[in-house]
Scaffold this active site. Structure first.
Site, PDB file in Angstrom:
ATOM      1  N   ASN A 130     -67.494  76.725  44.794  1.00 42.90           N
ATOM      2  CA  ASN A 130     -68.639  76.484  45.800  1.00 42.90           C
ATOM      3  C   ASN A 130     -70.159  75.911  45.551  1.00 42.90           C
ATOM      4  O   ASN A 130     -70.606  74.985  45.860  1.00 42.90           O
ATOM      5  CB  ASN A 130     -68.948  77.924  46.245  1.00 42.90           C
ATOM      6  CG  ASN A 130     -69.836  77.995  47.709  1.00 42.90           C
ATOM      7  OD1 ASN A 130     -71.178  77.801  47.597  1.00 42.90           O
ATOM      8  ND2 ASN A 130     -69.040  78.357  48.593  1.00 42.90           N
ATOM      9  N   ASN A 179     -71.643  82.719  46.038  1.00 40.25           N
ATOM     10  CA  ASN A 179     -71.795  81.523  46.666  1.00 40.25           C
ATOM     11  C   ASN A 179     -72.765  80.770  45.708  1.00 40.25           C
ATOM     12  O   ASN A 179     -72.526  80.014  44.994  1.00 40.25           O
ATOM     13  CB  ASN A 179     -72.459  81.866  48.160  1.00 40.25           C
ATOM     14  CG  ASN A 179     -72.404  80.555  49.012  1.00 40.25           C
ATOM     15  OD1 ASN A 179     -72.936  79.600  48.605  1.00 40.25           O
ATOM     16  ND2 ASN A 179     -72.115  80.804  50.156  1.00 40.25           N
ATOM     17  N   ASP A 235     -76.380  82.115  51.083  1.00 40.94           N
ATOM     18  CA  ASP A 235     -75.786  80.976  50.872  1.00 40.94           C
ATOM     19  C   ASP A 235     -76.194  80.487  49.478  1.00 40.94           C
ATOM     20  O   ASP A 235     -76.494  81.279  48.424  1.00 40.94           O
ATOM     21  CB  ASP A 235     -75.950  80.124  51.782  1.00 40.94           C
ATOM     22  CG  ASP A 235     -74.589  78.976  52.053  1.00 40.94           C
ATOM     23  OD1 ASP A 235     -74.459  77.959  50.891  1.00 40.94           O
ATOM     24  OD2 ASP A 235     -73.995  78.876  52.789  1.00 40.94           O
TER      25      ASP A 235
END
Length: 313
Positions: A130, A179, A235
């Site tokens: 990611n 993330n 995120d």
């Protein structure tokens, strides 16, 4: 509005029409190189706002960083599925029809060559890399988010690897939807954000890639830096020069700034519930470049603290 929230600040839209942009990397010439996950490309946003596709990667390019050799390193999650909800582009559970595995790729902008560096760690395949961050030793930490399927999901993890493709090791496992990843200014702590839990974990390092494990009740050897209240999803992140963690916050639609001691300093509100990534550039590293993935925009705005200067680029 609480004291920790700010009204929506003034910002400039640098580019629109992007297909789920993430992973911005600010360049000295004023351009920003980023990934478009849905378009499956590495793209460049010029100072005049023009968008140029640099490389078609396939899969799902998700994170991007400049390495010590001037090449771009890519976290490729293997492919996402997308949907529109309330007018915003979002990912959805399920596996891309062309998915085989996740991978770390190296893209050389001088030659145009793209190749895979890692698709396994030992016997275990990478599921959905990611985000990544380099240290000054030439290695990089990266998260593997896993894959969300209709009825189950993978465990996530944190890994450390060398840029020449010769070494990869597991740093922390299991995590939940790992993330964003960032390094403290002294490179003694690596931070990881978890999307679905709204938590930020801190892993204290004895050496590059070697964490000092915290005992039970830590589920992964890290220490809990911060857990956001309510339903807020996290995120990717960047670290500022003071060591604060600046993390894209989904649902709320903001950048949350967290001090190294774990206190939430403020939330910078933006008009998109999918505020995914931030990086710093410009004179004195006092410009923040932020991806608004739900509306497909890259924006810039002045930032009150300078960003942390990265080892490369």
């Amino acid at each position: 509005m609480t004291p920790q929230e700010h009204a929506t600040p003034q910002f400039e839209v640098l580019a629109s029409g992007l297909l789920f942009p993430e992973g911005p990397v600010a360049q000295d010439d004023g351009s920003v190189v980023l990934v478009e996950i849905q378009r499956e490309t590495i793209s460049r946003v010029g100072p005049d706002g023009t968008v140029e596709v640099l490389k078609k990667t396939g899969g799902g390019p998700n994170g991007l960083a400049l390495g010590p050799d001037g090449a771009f390193y890519v976290c490729n999650n293997g492919g996402f599925l997308f949907q529109t909800i309330a007018g915003y582009n979002r990912t959805r559970a399920g596996v891309h029809p062309d998915y085989t595995h996740g991978r770390i790729e190296r893209y050389d902008p001088r030659t145009g060559r793209l190749h895979t560096l890692y698709d396994h760690c030992g016997d275990y395949p990478l599921c959905g890399p990611n985000d990544l961050v380099f240290d000054s030793q030439g290695g990089f930490y990266f998260t593997d988010f896993g894959k969300n399927r209709a009825r189950d999901r993978d465990h996530a993890g944190l890994y450390y690897a060398l840029a020449d493709g010769s070494f990869i090791t597991e740093v922390a496992y299991p995590l939940t939807t790992a993330n964003g990843v960032g390094l403290s200014p002294d490179e003694a702590v690596v931070y990881v954000s978890e999307t679905e839990t709204g938590r930020i974990w801190a892993f204290d390092l004895d050496a590059p890639g070697r964490p000092r494990k915290h005992p039970y009740p830590s589920p992964n050897g890290g220490r809990l830096l911060c857990a956001l209240p309510g339903y807020q999803r996290l995120d990717s992140m960047a670290i500022d020069a003071h060591g604060n963690v600046c993390v894209g916050t989904l649902v709320t639609g903001c950048i949350t700034v967290v001090a190294p001691a774990g206190r939430i300093l403020r939330q910078v509100m933006l008009p998109d519930p999918m505020v995914t990534n931030i990086c710093f550039g410009g004179p004195g590293l006092k410009t923040a470049y932020i991806t608004l993935s739900g509306t497909g925009k890259l924006i810039s705005m002045p930032w009150p603290e300078p960003g942390l200067r990265l080892p490369y680029g």
